[in-house]
Write an enzyme that holds these catalytic residues in place. Structure first.
Site, PDB file in Angstrom:
ATOM      1  N   ARG A  67      31.996  35.526  50.543  1.00 57.98           N
ATOM      2  CA  ARG A  67      30.779  36.545  50.315  1.00 57.98           C
ATOM      3  C   ARG A  67      29.461  35.908  50.344  1.00 57.98           C
ATOM      4  O   ARG A  67      28.492  36.786  50.654  1.00 57.98           O
ATOM      5  CB  ARG A  67      31.150  37.523  49.122  1.00 57.98           C
ATOM      6  N   GLU A 104      40.621  27.860  35.946  1.00 59.09           N
ATOM      7  CA  GLU A 104      41.350  28.300  34.390  1.00 59.09           C
ATOM      8  C   GLU A 104      42.750  27.319  34.595  1.00 59.09           C
ATOM      9  O   GLU A 104      43.170  26.819  33.458  1.00 59.09           O
ATOM     10  CB  GLU A 104      41.535  29.944  34.472  1.00 59.09           C
TER      11      GLU A 104
HETATM   12  P1  AMP Z   1      32.889  30.863  39.338  1.00 54.15           P
HETATM   13  O1  AMP Z   1      32.989  29.607  39.939  1.00 54.15           O
HETATM   14  O2  AMP Z   1      34.005  31.284  37.905  1.00 54.15           O
HETATM   15  O3  AMP Z   1      31.515  31.159  38.832  1.00 54.15           O
HETATM   16  O4  AMP Z   1      33.208  32.230  40.115  1.00 54.15           O
HETATM   17  C1  AMP Z   1      32.586  32.538  41.023  1.00 54.15           C
HETATM   18  C2  AMP Z   1      33.151  33.077  42.411  1.00 54.15           C
HETATM   19  O5  AMP Z   1      34.472  33.681  42.181  1.00 54.15           O
HETATM   20  C3  AMP Z   1      32.253  33.762  43.473  1.00 54.15           C
HETATM   21  O6  AMP Z   1      32.448  33.162  44.856  1.00 54.15           O
HETATM   22  C4  AMP Z   1      32.674  35.224  43.155  1.00 54.15           C
HETATM   23  O7  AMP Z   1      32.708  35.662  44.269  1.00 54.15           O
HETATM   24  C5  AMP Z   1      34.100  35.011  42.583  1.00 54.15           C
HETATM   25  N1  AMP Z   1      34.406  35.691  41.315  1.00 54.15           N
HETATM   26  C6  AMP Z   1      34.620  35.262  40.024  1.00 54.15           C
HETATM   27  N2  AMP Z   1      34.810  36.253  39.268  1.00 54.15           N
HETATM   28  C7  AMP Z   1      34.806  37.619  40.083  1.00 54.15           C
HETATM   29  C8  AMP Z   1      34.870  38.903  39.669  1.00 54.15           C
HETATM   30  N3  AMP Z   1      34.784  39.389  38.511  1.00 54.15           N
HETATM   31  N4  AMP Z   1      34.452  39.938  40.764  1.00 54.15           N
HETATM   32  C9  AMP Z   1      34.220  39.428  41.914  1.00 54.15           C
HETATM   33  N5  AMP Z   1      34.232  38.175  42.375  1.00 54.15           N
HETATM   34  C10 AMP Z   1      34.200  37.223  41.440  1.00 54.15           C
END
Ligand code: AMP
Length: 181
Positions: A67, A104
């Site tokens: 995205r 996770e």
């Molecule tokens: P992180 O690496 O945990 O910061 O996760 C970020 C990535 O996961 C991004 O590319 C987001 O698009 C996706 N992502 C994580 N959690 C969500 C959520 N609740 N809703 C939409 N996309 C998420």
């Protein structure tokens, strides 16, 4: 406008919908497809980011799979600068460098083309739709820095503040989030 008004922030926030229990039970997925097909909200967002980053003389935008590509490419066109994708492992055709990061359960890996930036002194911005734990953006920041360019900022449309991902990413570059929730 460089600063978004509360009203404008609310218009953007209202255009993003929550999908409960996707992709698995307990996760509330922030769906930005409804922002993309809302020209008023998407226009406000891209105008705001264009004004912010015009002032910083950014030379490349790095968008995160997948995205981040949409926001990053829209913004790069507005700023008349290059766009560089950071992709999940195995998707980029040329020579790459890669970075593993912890999820996770298990690991994931992201890659960038070794020759993504032809100006090694370039000022670069990373963009993604959302920051949760900050793992994806931190890995991308490491990759960008490994190429030798200057990482000026990491930008997110949404910041899930309760997961504290900003703290992790700030070890690599300043963080700007449009909406904190
Ligand atoms: P992180 O690496 O945990 O910061 O996760 C970020 C990535 O996961 C991004 O590319 C987001 O698009 C996706 N992502 C994580 N959690 C969500 C959520 N609740 N809703 C939409 N996309 C998420």
């Amino acid at each position: 406008m460089v600063q978004l008004t509360q009203e404008h922030k609310q218009i953007i926030l209202n255009s993003i919908r929550d999908i409960p229990d996707f992709p698995k039970p307990g996760i509330v997925f922030k769906d930005i497809t409804t922002l993309l097909n809302n020209p008023k909200a998407y226009g406000l967002l891209i105008d705001h980011l264009t004004n912010r980053y015009k002032q910083m003389n950014i030379e490349y935008i790095v968008g995160l799979d997948a995205r981040g590509f949409i926001f990053g490419a829209s913004l790069a066109t507005k700023l008349n600068i290059g766009f560089v994708p950071v992709r999940k492992k195995g998707k980029l055709p040329g020579d790459t460098i890669s970075e593993k990061y912890e999820l996770e359960y298990g690991f994931d890996e992201v890659e960038i083309h070794k020759d993504a930036f032809n100006n090694k002194n370039a000022k670069v911005l990373i963009i993604d739709d959302l920051i949760a734990t900050g793992g994806t953006a931190s890995a991308a920041a490491k990759l960008v820095k490994a190429t030798g360019v200057t990482l000026v900022e990491c930008c997110f449309i949404l910041n899930l503040t309760f997961l504290d991902g900003v703290k992790k990413v700030e070890q690599f570059a300043p963080v700007y989030s449009v909406l904190d929730i």
